[in-house]
Every structure is written in C-alpha cells, then in structure tokens.
Scaffold this active site. Structure first.
Site, PDB file in Angstrom:
ATOM      1  N   HIS A   4       0.890  -1.207   0.126  1.00  0.00           N
ATOM      2  CA  HIS A   4      -0.059  -0.070   0.013  1.00  0.00           C
ATOM      3  C   HIS A   4       0.749   1.288  -0.140  1.00  0.00           C
ATOM      4  O   HIS A   4       0.469   2.332  -0.167  1.00  0.00           O
ATOM      5  CB  HIS A   4      -0.660   0.012   0.985  1.00  0.00           C
ATOM      6  CG  HIS A   4      -1.963  -1.091   1.154  1.00  0.00           C
ATOM      7  ND1 HIS A   4      -2.889  -1.476   0.335  1.00  0.00           N
ATOM      8  CD2 HIS A   4      -2.266  -1.954   2.186  1.00  0.00           C
ATOM      9  CE1 HIS A   4      -3.763  -2.193   0.629  1.00  0.00           C
ATOM     10  NE2 HIS A   4      -3.049  -2.834   1.724  1.00  0.00           N
ATOM     11  N   ASP A  53      -2.649 -10.938  -2.197  1.00  0.00           N
ATOM     12  CA  ASP A  53      -3.330 -10.089  -0.991  1.00  0.00           C
ATOM     13  C   ASP A  53      -4.855 -10.047  -1.184  1.00  0.00           C
ATOM     14  O   ASP A  53      -5.195  -9.530  -2.317  1.00  0.00           O
ATOM     15  CB  ASP A  53      -2.441  -8.976  -0.637  1.00  0.00           C
ATOM     16  CG  ASP A  53      -2.815  -8.385   0.736  1.00  0.00           C
ATOM     17  OD1 ASP A  53      -2.068  -8.866   1.754  1.00  0.00           O
ATOM     18  OD2 ASP A  53      -3.797  -7.780   0.878  1.00  0.00           O
ATOM     19  N   HIS A  55      -6.200  -7.342  -0.431  1.00  0.00           N
ATOM     20  CA  HIS A  55      -6.346  -5.972  -0.976  1.00  0.00           C
ATOM     21  C   HIS A  55      -5.775  -5.587  -1.907  1.00  0.00           C
ATOM     22  O   HIS A  55      -4.652  -6.333  -2.462  1.00  0.00           O
ATOM     23  CB  HIS A  55      -5.958  -5.284   0.475  1.00  0.00           C
ATOM     24  CG  HIS A  55      -6.289  -5.478   1.697  1.00  0.00           C
ATOM     25  ND1 HIS A  55      -6.060  -6.380   2.773  1.00  0.00           N
ATOM     26  CD2 HIS A  55      -7.774  -4.945   2.266  1.00  0.00           C
ATOM     27  CE1 HIS A  55      -6.878  -6.511   3.885  1.00  0.00           C
ATOM     28  NE2 HIS A  55      -7.840  -5.585   3.438  1.00  0.00           N
ATOM     29  N   ASP A  62      -4.421 -12.853   3.541  1.00  0.00           N
ATOM     30  CA  ASP A  62      -5.561 -12.393   4.129  1.00  0.00           C
ATOM     31  C   ASP A  62      -6.929 -12.775   3.369  1.00  0.00           C
ATOM     32  O   ASP A  62      -7.869 -12.328   3.628  1.00  0.00           O
ATOM     33  CB  ASP A  62      -5.381 -11.016   4.509  1.00  0.00           C
ATOM     34  CG  ASP A  62      -4.971 -10.115   3.316  1.00  0.00           C
ATOM     35  OD1 ASP A  62      -4.533 -10.686   2.311  1.00  0.00           O
ATOM     36  OD2 ASP A  62      -4.563  -8.763   3.850  1.00  0.00           O
TER      37      ASP A  62
HETATM   38 ZN   LIG Z   1      -4.110  -7.180   2.786  1.00  0.00          ZN
END
Ligand SMILES: [Zn+2]
Length: 309
Positions: free
Chosen positions: A125, A162, A164, A246
């Site tokens: 991120h 991931d 996200h 995740d």
């Molecule tokens: Zn994540």
C-alpha cells in the site's frame, strides 16, 4: 528446489496497539510452521538493511527521512490512520526492504531457485511518498527496481494475491511499461482502488476484483484464465510475488474463502509460468495475513510449494 527463507528478529520491534491486526507475532507464527522435517532443506538467512541507493530508486530521500524522524522514542505514533510507528519501525522497515533486495540478489545470481521473505511491516500500500495501510516502504517495487538496476533484468512481473489491492505498487508503476503488475483482490475493500478499468499507461496493470465470498476455485480460475496468460505474454525476467495470506477464510480483514491448500495450488501455478518464461526465478514477499494460525499454515503451504513439494 533451493528455496531461500529470509527473516529477522528485529521485525518484532515494530510495535502495534493491542487490538491492531498487524501484530509482532505474525513472523514467529510463520517460523513455527517451518520447523518441521519437511522444511529441513530450506536455506535460512537473516535480512539485511536496504541501502540508501536501493530504497531511493522508489522513495525520495526526503520521504525516507520523514519516516525516520517521525518514529517516536517511546510509545506509538500514527502517521496515517492505523499506520503506526514505534521506535523499532524504521529499522524493521529498512530490513524488510533490504530482504527483498537480498532475495533478488540470490535469485538473480542463481544461488537459489526462489525465495520467500517473511517480513513486516508489509509494503504494497506504500506509494513513493505516502505511507498507508500498515505499509511504509514498497518492498515489491524496491525489489523490481533492484533487479533492473543491479542485475540487468529488463522486465519484471509482480503478481499480488493479497486480499487487498496493492494501490502503492500500482501507483509506482502505472506509467512504466517495463513492469507488469497484476492483482487479484476482493472488490470494494480497502483501499478502494483496483477496478478492472485501471490498466496502466501501456496495459501493464491488470486488476481482477473478486466478489466477497469467492473461494479457492474462483481465485484459482481467475489466476489461470486472466493473470497467468498475461504474465506469460509479458515475458518477464523475474517474477515478484506480493504474497498476502488475508484471503484465507479465517482472516478478520477480508471476506474471501481460501483454505491453506489453495495457497499451495496458487503457488504451483505461478511456478509453472515462471519455469516457462524466466527460468523459474521467483521472489516472494509477505504482505498481509491477520489470523495468526491461518497465516502460519498458509505461508507454510506457500513455502512448501516453492520448495517443490
Ligand atoms: Zn491485505
């Protein structure tokens, strides 16, 4: 298969509030699962700190210094929402970025076939000048730039599984056709980016958002049908993985439904493409994964597959 595993005890010194998902014991949970006989041939080494030259290929010196001086002597300090610095954060983040470069060094030199870095804080991120989502420095981007600048690699593919979207990695390479970034992630989850319409300046970004509830069969089909053919067509010299765990069904931050065995299947499918296009060279970097037990099991399944089991 010669698989390198990188970690460092100083990752524990990046502290988090008690109820924060990105906890210091995440790395130990992975290491515990790698203690068995099945992992006795894993080549284990310690991370090294990233050099100024290496980190500044992605992050301006002023931003790196900003992170360094923000870290408090005692206690915790929020730099952006729940992205939190403690006294040990800066050193841990420099080790995490350095581990990515060390993994690239060993894989590109042919000293090992592939590598997994179990590091924290995570990285995908983080943009060039922005910490967010528990991330300070973008290790996948630093690894890609290092392979190009220090090892003569021309084209790098980054695959991010991931749960996200890796908005930082996408931002960094949006206008760079020498790097292909593909992300499989849950749609409409933090950070809110990663629509299929975000394709980069030269089609070098591929986003595959998946609906909440998608299980391993859905994720593996998306990987096989969309991501792997695009990686193969790009013909990278190195495959970098943003390996977040995740998307596991027990993870508290996502609503996808993978089980640990899915991570082994996913990994083997990526290895098969890497074997065809880049001599099997894979550098895999830990991102998320917040159910401690599921993280350990999933990362172990990933590493076991990297070892050829
Ligand atoms: Zn994540």
């Amino acid at each position: 298969m010669r698989t390198l595993f990188l970690s460092h005890p100083r990752y524990r010194d990046h502290l988090a509030p008690e109820n924060h998902p990105e906890q210091p014991d995440r790395i130990a949970a992975i290491e515990r699962r790698l203690e068995g006989e099945a992992f006795q041939h894993l080549i284990r080494d310690l991370a090294r700190a990233v050099t100024d030259t290496e980190i500044q290929r992605v992050h301006p010196a002023g931003y790196v210094e900003h992170i360094r001086i923000q870290a408090p002597n005692d206690g915790l300090m929020s730099i952006n929402g729940d992205t939190i610095l403690s006294n040990g954060t800066y050193e841990a983040a420099r080790l995490a970025a350095g581990a990515a470069c060390l993994a690239v060094d060993e894989v590109m030199a042919g000293l090992v076939d592939n590598a997994f870095s179990a590091a924290r804080p995570p990285g995908h991120h983080a943009s060039a000048r922005q910490a967010m989502g528990f991330c300070f420095f973008n290790h996948a981007a630093i690894a890609a730039r290092h392979a190009q600048a220090a090892h003569g690699a021309e084209r790098i593919a980054i695959v991010d599984f991931d749960v996200h979207h890796g908005n930082g990695t996408q931002n960094i390479f949006y206008s760079d056709e020498t790097v292909f970034y593909a992300s499989l992630h849950q749609a409409h989850l933090f950070p809110g980016t990663g629509e299929a319409s975000e394709t980069g300046i030269a089609g070098n970004i591929l986003n595959v958002p998946l609906g909440a509830g998608a299980d391993g069969a859905v994720v593996l089909a998306a990987m096989s049908e969309a991501v792997l053919p695009a990686v193969a067509a790009f013909r990278p010299d190195l495959l970098v993985l943003s390996a977040g765990f995740d998307a596991h069904y027990r993870d508290p931050l996502g609503d996808l439904n993978l089980v640990e065995a899915d991570y082994a299947t996913l990994t083997r499918s990526l290895m098969e493409v890497a074997d065809r296009v880049c001599g099997g060279r894979i550098v895999s970097l830990l991102e998320g994964g917040y159910d401690i037990d599921a993280l350990g099991l999933s990362a172990a399944a990933h590493v076991s597959a990297l070892m050829g089991h």
